[in-house]
Design a protein around this motif. Structure first.
Motif, PDB file in Angstrom:
ATOM      1  N   LEU A 117      48.017  28.350  41.101  1.00  0.00           N
ATOM      2  CA  LEU A 117      47.270  29.598  41.014  1.00  0.00           C
ATOM      3  C   LEU A 117      47.393  30.374  42.317  1.00  0.00           C
ATOM      4  N   ALA A 118      47.699  31.646  42.189  1.00  0.00           N
ATOM      5  CA  ALA A 118      47.817  32.513  43.353  1.00  0.00           C
ATOM      6  C   ALA A 118      46.449  32.805  43.949  1.00  0.00           C
ATOM      7  N   GLY A 119      46.451  33.333  45.138  1.00  0.00           N
ATOM      8  CA  GLY A 119      45.210  33.763  45.756  1.00  0.00           C
ATOM      9  C   GLY A 119      44.771  32.887  46.899  1.00  0.00           C
ATOM     10  N   SER A 120      43.683  33.289  47.516  1.00  0.00           N
ATOM     11  CA  SER A 120      43.117  32.570  48.647  1.00  0.00           C
ATOM     12  C   SER A 120      41.952  31.714  48.155  1.00  0.00           C
ATOM     13  N   TRP A 121      42.198  30.429  47.988  1.00  0.00           N
ATOM     14  CA  TRP A 121      41.200  29.505  47.462  1.00  0.00           C
ATOM     15  C   TRP A 121      40.519  28.735  48.585  1.00  0.00           C
TER      16      TRP A 121
END
Length: 286
Positions: A117-121
């Protein structure tokens, strides 16, 4: 990190749900049968993310409106282990067929089909998936389903953690591995052993907490089966790496025996970076 930040408001999530039925997969061959919505994406007031999908589209590789990053995003390199027949690619991708996610190919010996999953987790992550088996693999090694935690894909590198299990009744095992970055560089570093496997309908969950050590726990049908602690020490014949404290959740697969990827996969998936992992809430634990 190859990614754009995931949705940061409930309004954006509602918009996605509203238009999802109108957005056919770029490679869909049967849009009329696609389920809706493709996924539930949200972020609460604390900025904690939640993602859920049952893989309703036909996509190769999986995208779901751009929220997934595939293993092939790490690029290609003959010098790093890629081969001419696979155009130098180091890792494979994941595809979907209306209801199941499964591997596309495995361009190198350890080039597991991967989707993150893309993004800043946030670093406290919980990932859950339901296993689907079309045909139980038998004989030879290996056929595996994998959950990914704190995983980052960059040029010629994938770092993070992998909790995985066999889907073969005649070859039972589960492990927790640290991916060090270079293709083929990984270390199974769990304590204890788990002679078990996953069958149709089984639910597998993995959580990541802490920084140093990072603690990875693997559950089968809500029962804890393995734990691993990463301090960044050397292991598995490789040097010191990690502990990894950033990256996103995701899925992967492994089949170095027959490449019958449609035989097994995941029928549902959810992930969160809540400060209280989902598995603990489900079990009523603090």
């Amino acid at each position: 990190m190859i990614a754009q930040r995931l949705f940061t408001s409930w309004e954006r999530a509602i918009l996605i749900l509203s238009i999802a039925p109108l957005l056919g997969s770029g490679c869909s061959r049967d849009r009329g049968n696609a389920k809706s919505p493709a996924a539930v994406v949200s972020s609460d007031a604390r900025g904690e993310h939640f993602y859920r999908t049952s893989f309703p589209q036909i996509e190769n590789p999986i995208s779901e409106s751009g929220v997934w990053v595939g293993g092939s995003s790490a690029g290609a390199s003959i010098r790093a282990g890629g081969s001419l027949w696979s155009r130098g690619r180091l890792w494979g991708n994941v595809q979907t067929n209306h209801s199941v996610a499964y591997g596309v190919d495995e361009p190198t010996e350890f080039g597991d089909p991967t989707a993150i999953l893309a993004g800043s987790w946030g670093p406290t992550q919980s990932v859950t998936a339901t296993v689907h088996i079309n045909n139980v693999p038998m004989g030879g090694c290996c056929h595996e389903v994998e959950l990914r935690l704190r995983t980052t894909i960059t040029s010629r590198s994938i770092t993070g953690y992998e909790a995985y299990c066999s889907v073969m009744s005649d070859n039972q095992y589960c492990h927790i591995a640290r991916w060090n970055g270079p293709n083929g560089s990984y270390w199974n570093f769990e304590t204890g052993s788990s002679a078990t496997y996953l069958a149709e309908g089984d639910v597998i969950t993995a959580t990541a907490t802490g920084t140093n050590p990072t603690v990875i726990i693997l559950y089968k049908n809500r029962r804890k089966i393995l734990e691993a602690k990463d301090t960044g020490a050397a292991g598995g014949g490789f040097g010191a790496f990690g502990p990894w404290i950033s990256g996103g959740p995701g899925i992967g697969f492994y089949d170095n025996h027959d490449r019958n990827w449609e035989s097994f996969g995941f029928s549902s998936f959810s992930a969160t970076d809540s400060s209280r992992p989902a598995i603990l809430r489900q079990m009523g634990l603090p």
